[in-house]
Design an enzyme around this catalytic site. Structure first.
Site, PDB file in Angstrom:
ATOM      1  N   LYS A 172       0.943  -1.276  -0.059  1.00  0.00           N
ATOM      2  CA  LYS A 172      -0.017  -0.069  -0.029  1.00  0.00           C
ATOM      3  C   LYS A 172       0.784   0.995  -0.010  1.00  0.00           C
ATOM      4  O   LYS A 172       1.089   2.020   1.128  1.00  0.00           O
ATOM      5  CB  LYS A 172      -0.882   0.194   1.268  1.00  0.00           C
TER       6      LYS A 172
HETATM    7  N1  PMP Z   1      -7.627  -1.213  -3.354  1.00  0.00           N
HETATM    8  C1  PMP Z   1      -7.142   0.064  -3.004  1.00  0.00           C
HETATM    9  C2  PMP Z   1      -6.309   0.556  -4.197  1.00  0.00           C
HETATM   10  C3  PMP Z   1      -7.241   0.624  -1.816  1.00  0.00           C
HETATM   11  O1  PMP Z   1      -6.606   1.942  -1.555  1.00  0.00           O
HETATM   12  C4  PMP Z   1      -8.112   0.092  -0.860  1.00  0.00           C
HETATM   13  C5  PMP Z   1      -8.198   0.592   0.598  1.00  0.00           C
HETATM   14  N2  PMP Z   1      -7.061   0.234   1.557  1.00  0.00           N
HETATM   15  C6  PMP Z   1      -8.616  -1.069  -1.105  1.00  0.00           C
HETATM   16  C7  PMP Z   1      -8.336  -1.837  -2.188  1.00  0.00           C
HETATM   17  C8  PMP Z   1      -9.444  -2.020   0.110  1.00  0.00           C
HETATM   18  O2  PMP Z   1      -8.634  -2.367   1.121  1.00  0.00           O
HETATM   19  P1  PMP Z   1      -8.899  -2.401   2.407  1.00  0.00           P
HETATM   20  O3  PMP Z   1     -10.247  -3.306   2.305  1.00  0.00           O
HETATM   21  O4  PMP Z   1      -7.954  -3.291   3.448  1.00  0.00           O
HETATM   22  O5  PMP Z   1      -9.390  -1.023   2.913  1.00  0.00           O
END
Ligand code: PMP
Length: 297
Positions: free
Chosen positions: A159
């Site tokens: 991330k």
């Molecule tokens: N894809 C992207 C590009 C994101 O930024 C997020 C948010 N973190 C997600 C998917 C979903 O991840 P999560 O459910 O862990 O928040």
């Protein structure tokens, strides 16, 4: 609408091991992360004063850092503790937590071997990402100009801040055309995700979701898969062609910020906010409000 800038608020931010007044937390303009995107971050939701899946998020932050070639100077338990302290210090009931880690100002160039690693955690009260009407009626999406990059062209399992430049550009373009969000395909042309959330399609009563092999396997995505299977709904993770949207009856996004948000439109395709989506929204809302020890599904 008047905006209150994020750098001009009251409260406390945890930075490099200590709690500091919100406005005093600053970085210098010659910070490596600002120039070369050497930054990873998390987004966490607070429900009733408790951070949902906190340790999963702290572990992902450490993993994201490692993928970007650095180690956090704190272990997962210390990050967990700091997040909890920030939520308490800011008196947050329902809100959002933003931990981040980045390379500092010791070196200014592509090489950053000796840059110090900094960690900061902020938290604020935050309403739903989309308006309540949008959440109930479903949002409108359009195809993004940018695709999710291949794993050999970017650190796709991190991330990492740099991966969001194509998200912001795609989201801005969608908003300029009157849509709520953009649908990104992957580098092979399969369906991938929204600009900050994962994608699910209900086809013939089964849930289909793109295989997370070149984008984030969201913590909400994994939670929703478990909830659906717990309901006896079959969940299939696979490569999905964009043309298959024509067969989908329901479509929704999942993510920490968007939670479960129905999609009513993707360009020429129309979907209903149906039974599968509604049931999972109900299950998800119940889970996030449950006592912590029962949250593991
Ligand atoms: N894809 C992207 C590009 C994101 O930024 C997020 C948010 N973190 C997600 C998917 C979903 O991840 P999560 O459910 O862990 O928040």
């Amino acid at each position: 609408m008047s905006l209150v800038p994020y750098d001009d608020r009251d409260g406390f931010i945890w930075m490099d091991g200590a709690m500091a007044p919100w406005r005093d937390v600053k970085v210098h303009v010659l910070t490596h992360a600002l120039h070369y995107a050497s930054c990873v971050f998390e987004g966490e939701r607070v429900y009733d004063g408790r951070i949902f899946k906190l340790t999963e998020h702290s572990e992902r932050l450490a993993h994201s850092a490692r993928v970007m070639g650095f180690e956090l100077p704190y272990d997962v338990a210390a990050i967990d503790r700091a997040c909890t302290q920030v939520v308490a210090a800011n008196g947050i009931g329902d809100g959002y937590v933003r931990p981040l880690a980045w390379r500092g100002a010791e070196m200014m160039g592509v090489s950053a071997q000796r840059c110090r690693i900094h960690v900061a955690i902020a938290a604020w009260t935050w309403p739903a990402y989309f308006t309540p009407e949008a959440r109930l009626q479903g949002i409108r999406m359009t195809r993004a100009r940018y695709d999710r990059p291949a794993p050999n062209t970017a650190p796709t399992q991190s991330k990492a801040a740099g991966l969001y430049m194509i998200c912001t550009l795609s989201k801005h373009e969608a908003e300029a055309k009157g849509y709520d969000d953009a649908l990104m395909l992957d580098y092979r042309g399969f369906l991938a995700e929204g600009t900050g959330a994962n994608l699910f399609l209900a086809i013939d009563g089964k849930l289909h979701t793109p295989k997370a092999d070149c984008f984030l396997n969201g913590i909400t995505r994994q939670t929703v898969i478990d909830l659906a299977r717990g309901r006896g709904i079959e969940v299939i993770e696979r490569h999905i062609e964009p043309e298959e949207l024509a067969a989908a009856r329901e479509v929704f996004l999942t993510g920490t910020a968007v939670e479960i948000t129905p999609v009513r439109e993707i360009d020429e395709h129309r979907f209903e906010v149906g039974q599968v989506t509604r049931q999972l929204i109900g299950d998800f809302d119940a889970l996030t409000r449950e006592p912590a020890q029962r949250q593991a599904v």
